[in-house]
Design an enzyme around this catalytic site. Structure first.
Site, PDB file in Angstrom:
ATOM      1  N   LYS A   1       0.858  -1.199   0.000  1.00  0.00           N
ATOM      2  CA  LYS A   1       0.000   0.000   0.000  1.00  0.00           C
ATOM      3  C   LYS A   1       0.888   1.240   0.000  1.00  0.00           C
ATOM      4  CE  LYS A   1      -2.304   1.751   3.773  1.00  0.00           C
ATOM      5  NZ  LYS A   1      -2.272   3.220   3.807  1.00  0.00           N
TER       6      LYS A   1
ATOM      7  N   ASP B   1      -3.399   4.411  -1.982  1.00  0.00           N
ATOM      8  CA  ASP B   1      -4.351   4.873  -0.962  1.00  0.00           C
ATOM      9  C   ASP B   1      -4.269   6.390  -0.820  1.00  0.00           C
ATOM     10  OD1 ASP B   1      -5.979   5.003   1.314  1.00  0.00           O
ATOM     11  OD2 ASP B   1      -4.374   4.405   2.677  1.00  0.00           O
TER      12      ASP B   1
ATOM     13  N   LYS C   1      -7.203   8.394  -1.205  1.00  0.00           N
ATOM     14  CA  LYS C   1      -8.508   8.857  -0.683  1.00  0.00           C
ATOM     15  C   LYS C   1      -8.970  10.165  -1.329  1.00  0.00           C
ATOM     16  CE  LYS C   1      -7.695   6.852   3.945  1.00  0.00           C
ATOM     17  NZ  LYS C   1      -6.271   6.500   3.928  1.00  0.00           N
TER      18      LYS C   1
ATOM     19  N   ASP D   1     -13.029  15.432  -4.127  1.00  0.00           N
ATOM     20  CA  ASP D   1     -13.038  16.762  -4.758  1.00  0.00           C
ATOM     21  C   ASP D   1     -14.269  16.812  -5.657  1.00  0.00           C
ATOM     22  OD1 ASP D   1     -12.243  19.267  -5.873  1.00  0.00           O
ATOM     23  OD2 ASP D   1     -10.146  18.750  -5.557  1.00  0.00           O
TER      24      ASP D   1
ATOM     25  N   THR E   1     -11.817   5.389  10.432  1.00  0.00           N
ATOM     26  CA  THR E   1     -11.888   4.705  11.737  1.00  0.00           C
ATOM     27  C   THR E   1     -11.352   5.597  12.862  1.00  0.00           C
ATOM     28  OG1 THR E   1      -9.862   3.561  11.116  1.00  0.00           O
ATOM     29  CG2 THR E   1     -11.900   2.307  10.936  1.00  0.00           C
TER      30      THR E   1
ATOM     31  N   ARG F   1       2.723  -1.707  10.766  1.00  0.00           N
ATOM     32  CA  ARG F   1       3.802  -1.855  11.753  1.00  0.00           C
ATOM     33  C   ARG F   1       4.156  -3.270  12.202  1.00  0.00           C
ATOM     34  NH1 ARG F   1       1.174   2.986  14.968  1.00  0.00           N
ATOM     35  NH2 ARG F   1      -0.566   2.033  13.841  1.00  0.00           N
TER      36      ARG F   1
END
Ligand code: C5P
Length: 237
Positions: A32, A59, A61, A64, A122, A214
């Site tokens: 990603k 990614d 996002k 507009d 989230t 991570r």
């Protein structure tokens, strides 16, 4: 075997290179690329990863006006990414135009990238949603509503918490893509993620893809950590 998507949350290409050097040369990964590395290195980071044989979820996002998102998606499609995304809050017209842009920009003979949408981030609590967005329903209701308009716009799925998968699939369809971050192996540090599930739980819940950062990128033995998560995700002990 399904591959977990590794979140390349690194500040620059050199750091990504050092990380990827810890994997076998011919191992094709699914990675990603997010805003941090993309805005530092530009689109060439994607073509570099593709040339190394990896698949990319871009990614960024997008959110507009429909025309701008359509044009941006046309450019993104030329990079040959596997998955990319928009914010569902941009609305149905924006999502439809995004899809159109992707189709227009995909070179002849290549697969159109899967387009998915972010519902409520989230990191947004129900209280914040009420106060900041003046959306007065429950957070779950808002997530489901966004998932429904995403499906109606012809997109392939959403980014969501694994804990939302069942509810979203009930309101859309069983094959609607639910791509879920917030994954932690049972023995891993949770960090700032709040509601985490293990790779095995994500599989049982019905996640279509898992995104893991991570637990792999900060591991002292990234390849071993990756394989462990991949096996658990595929139900291989
Ligand atoms: O390190 P960790 O496994 O928590 O990384 C998860 C990745 O997924 C990060 O790149 C994070 O920005 C992303 N993400 C998330 N929650 C979302 C959407 C994206 O954690 N709702």
């Amino acid at each position: 075997m399904n591959r977990p998507i590794i979140a390349l949350d690194f500040p620059d290409k050199v750091s990504v290179q050092l990380f990827l050097n810890k994997f076998p040369k011919n191992e094709s990964l699914f990675v990603k690329v997010g805003m941090e590395i993309f805005y530092k290195e530009g689109p060439s980071i994607v073509t570099w990863l593709k040339d190394l044989g990896h698949d990319v979820f871009l990614d960024l996002k997008l959110h507009d006006i429909p025309n701008t998102v359509r044009s941006a998606m046309k450019s993104i499609a030329s990079l040959g990414v596997a998955i990319t995304n928009v914010h569902a809050a941009g609305g149905q017209e924006m999502m439809e135009q995004a899809l159109l842009g992707l189709k227009e920009g995909t070179p002849e003979g290549q697969q159109v990238p899967e387009l998915i949408a972010v519902t409520q981030l989230t990191s947004t609590s129900e209280q914040q949603m009420h106060t900041d967005q003046l959306i007065t329903c429950t957070l779950n209701e808002s997530v489901c509503h966004y998932a429904e308009i995403t499906a109606e716009s012809g997109l392939a799925g959403v980014v969501c918490s694994a804990l939302e998968v069942d509810m979203i699939k009930q309101r859309t369809s069983r094959d609607f893509i639910c791509l879920t971050p917030g994954i932690r192996p049972a023995d891993a540090v949770v960090g700032d993620q709040k509601r985490v599930v293990t790779p095995r739980e994500a599989r049982d819940i019905g996640s279509s893809y898992i995104v893991v950062g991570r637990p792999i990128t900060k591991s002292n033995i990234p390849y071993e950590s990756y394989l462990k998560i991949k096996n658990e995700w595929n139900g291989v002990d």
